[in-house]
Design an enzyme around this catalytic site. Structure first.
Site, mmCIF file in Angstrom:
data_model
loop_
_atom_site.group_PDB
_atom_site.id
_atom_site.type_symbol
_atom_site.label_atom_id
_atom_site.label_comp_id
_atom_site.label_asym_id
_atom_site.label_seq_id
_atom_site.Cartn_x
_atom_site.Cartn_y
_atom_site.Cartn_z
ATOM 1 C CB SER A 33 -0.832 0.097 1.091
ATOM 2 O OG SER A 33 -1.769 -0.986 1.235
ATOM 3 N NE ARG A 132 -10.767 -6.410 -6.713
ATOM 4 C CZ ARG A 132 -9.755 -5.935 -5.987
ATOM 5 N NH1 ARG A 132 -8.422 -6.249 -6.493
ATOM 6 N NH2 ARG A 132 -9.855 -5.543 -4.939
ATOM 7 C CG ASP A 330 -5.688 -6.706 2.264
ATOM 8 O OD1 ASP A 330 -6.658 -6.620 1.773
ATOM 9 O OD2 ASP A 330 -4.746 -5.750 2.221
ATOM 10 N NE ARG A 361 -8.158 -12.008 -0.946
ATOM 11 C CZ ARG A 361 -7.166 -11.218 -1.041
ATOM 12 N NH1 ARG A 361 -7.699 -10.219 0.034
ATOM 13 N NH2 ARG A 361 -6.407 -10.870 -1.848
HETATM 14 C C1 S3P Z 1 -5.611 -0.844 -0.053
HETATM 15 C C2 S3P Z 1 -6.854 -0.950 0.453
HETATM 16 C C3 S3P Z 1 -7.771 -2.193 0.681
HETATM 17 C C4 S3P Z 1 -6.831 -3.455 0.689
HETATM 18 C C5 S3P Z 1 -6.161 -3.447 -0.400
HETATM 19 C C6 S3P Z 1 -4.861 -2.296 -0.585
HETATM 20 C C7 S3P Z 1 -4.900 0.033 -0.267
HETATM 21 O O1 S3P Z 1 -8.911 -2.343 -0.270
HETATM 22 O O2 S3P Z 1 -7.590 -4.633 0.653
HETATM 23 O O3 S3P Z 1 -5.463 -4.875 -0.484
HETATM 24 O O4 S3P Z 1 -3.764 0.101 -0.428
HETATM 25 O O5 S3P Z 1 -5.628 1.208 -0.117
HETATM 26 P P1 S3P Z 1 -10.178 -1.501 -0.143
HETATM 27 O O6 S3P Z 1 -9.733 -0.237 -0.046
HETATM 28 O O7 S3P Z 1 -10.798 -1.548 -1.480
HETATM 29 O O8 S3P Z 1 -10.858 -1.983 1.068
#
Ligand code: S3P
Length: 449
Positions: A33, A132, A330, A361
């Protein structure tokens, strides 16, 4: 185990054998992230950013690929990624369709930046990305004035005609850091002050980076959640020398492996422990898990520490829902595997979002745990199981999902008989080094092509 083979996508299946006494002491590649965000902010900042410990994840390479296609100079070295920022107005139109690969963060967050550009961009991704939902970013960006075409109004490929954005006051209908970040990034290019109201807090790395880059940004905590405000038009400074904290979501697989495998003890160095990501550690500790946070410190506005874990007896009944789910979204696949060893019940509710991740998932967890002999109840928004239960080796389908592949490789460490992971190469989407590191800890990991 040939991790390089996995990175090139040659390997398709691995065999995992049961072990005891895993040992390891190592750092992990940078947080996925934070890496995405570091690249995006570096690209639209003024000057050069030198990013150390940039994630090796295929997803984060997709972000760099897209930025290069938009005219940003990127140099990828073994220790450093150098990004030459083009400033808020310097991106160039790409004739070619951008490819976000498997990365939801890339397509959703970059869409915010693309909405601010005075040109048309087309962006898509792999099969999973094309399934998605994108309406969650299309809606606010349209409100800001961007024109966006999407397949069935909701799916990639997206065609974004940007420019001339106006600020909005927006409350995302889903708890999503990607949506929040998309709107804040678009806000950097908008006329006026864009406000995002977040009822359920999600990871706040974008906020940390807005501050790091000197954006005109404010954040207020209220009884009704967070109110984030960014004013457009102010140029951003480059990140300069920036070191990305190790990835907590990758660390989760090794913590899980150590907790459930008898005689294990590990230390993971310089891992990000941002509170908006720490619920897994808190839940494991509530279960009685021996998880330690050593030498906590702050680096570039992000908290980091060494994490330790050792084999533990896990206990209690735990129902997770609401804000906790957003914080450990996650980590639910590996938590499900860990919970097979819990002397008690784990119930996951209000986690519908799991159905629209890289795979469905909830389905992938339930399907694969059942293949390993586990009794588990599936709900529309989660699952419930009671333990401890004996895992049996079996044939696992990764569903093309990195976190499913890695979670079930960990399950294989304590299963009776061998566990075969098909679609094992998916791990490289977030951690190409995964099987190599697991092997280095003493696990029996064999590639079978
Ligand atoms: C992420 C936010 C999450 C997470 C993804 C990474 C990010 O998704 O599941 O693996 O880096 O902002 P969502 O914001 O769609 O919940």
């Amino acid at each position: 185990m040939g991790e390089k083979d996995l990175a090139t996508g040659i390997t398709r299946s691995v065999l995992i054998e049961a072990v005891s006494g895993l040992k390891g002491d190592f750092p992990l590649p940078g947080d996925k992230s934070i890496s995405h965000r570091s690249a995006l902010f570096a690209a639209i900042g003024d000057g050069e950013s030198r990013i150390a410990n940039y994630s090796t994840a295929r997803d984060c390479q997709s972000t760099l690929d897209c930025l290069e296609a938009l005219g940003v100079e990127v140099k990828r070295g073994p220790d450093l990624v150098r990004v030459k920022g083009v400033g808020l107005r310097g991106l160039q139109r790409s004739e070619a369709m951008l490819d976000a690969g498997n990365s939801g963060s890339t397509i959703r967050m970059l869409s915010g930046i693309l909405a601010g550009q005075p040109f048309v961009t087309r962006i898509t991704g792999d099969e999973s990305i094309q399934r998605r939902p994108m309406k969650r970013v299309i809606d606010p960006l349209r409100l800001m004035g961007a024109q966006i075409e999407a397949r069935d109004g909701n799916f990639a490929p997206l065609e974004i005609t940007g420019g001339g954005l106006r600020a909005i006051d927006y409350t995302p209908p889903v708890a999503s850091a990607q949506v929040k970040s998309c709107v804040l990034l678009a806000g950097l290019f908008a006329e006026g002050t864009t406000v995002v109201r977040e009822k359920t807090p999600t990871r706040n790395h974008t906020e940390a980076m807005l501050r790091e880059c000197g954006a005109d940004f404010e954040c207020q905590s209220t009884d009704d959640g967070e109110v984030l405000a960014v004013t457009g038009g102010r140029s951003l400074r480059a990140l300069g020398d920036y070191q990305v904290a190790g990835d907590l979501s990758s660390a989760a697989f090794f913590l899980g492996a150590a907790l459930i495998t008898e005689g294990s003890s590990i230390r993971l160095r310089h891992i990000g422990i941002n509170p908006s990501r720490l619920a897994l550690v808190e839940v494991l500790r509530q279960m009685g898990g021996d998880v330690g946070i050593a030498d906590p410190r702050i680096a570039h506005g992000e908290p980091v520490a060494d994490l330790t874990a050792g084999w533990s007896r896990l206990e209690g009944d735990h129902e997770l829902s609401g804000a906790t789910i957003a914080n450990l979204i996650d980590e639910i696949p590996i938590l499900a595997v860990i919970a097979t060893q819990l002397h008690g019940t784990l119930s996951i509710r209000e986690a519908r979002e799991l159905r629209v991740k890289e795979s469905d998932r909830i389905r992938a967890i339930v399907d694969n745990l059942r293949r390993m002999g586990i009794s588990i109840e599936e709900f529309e928004d989660g699952f419930r199981m009671s333990g401890p239960q004996q895992l049996r080796g079996g044939k696992i389908d990764s569903h093309g999902d990195h976190r499913i592949a890695m979670s079930f490789a960990v399950a294989g460490l304590i299963a009776e008989g061998e566990t075969r992971i098909d679609g094992a190469e998916a791990a490289s989407v977030s951690l190409p080094e995964f099987y190599g590191l697991l092997g280095s800890m003493g696990a029996g990991v064999r590639e079978i092509g």
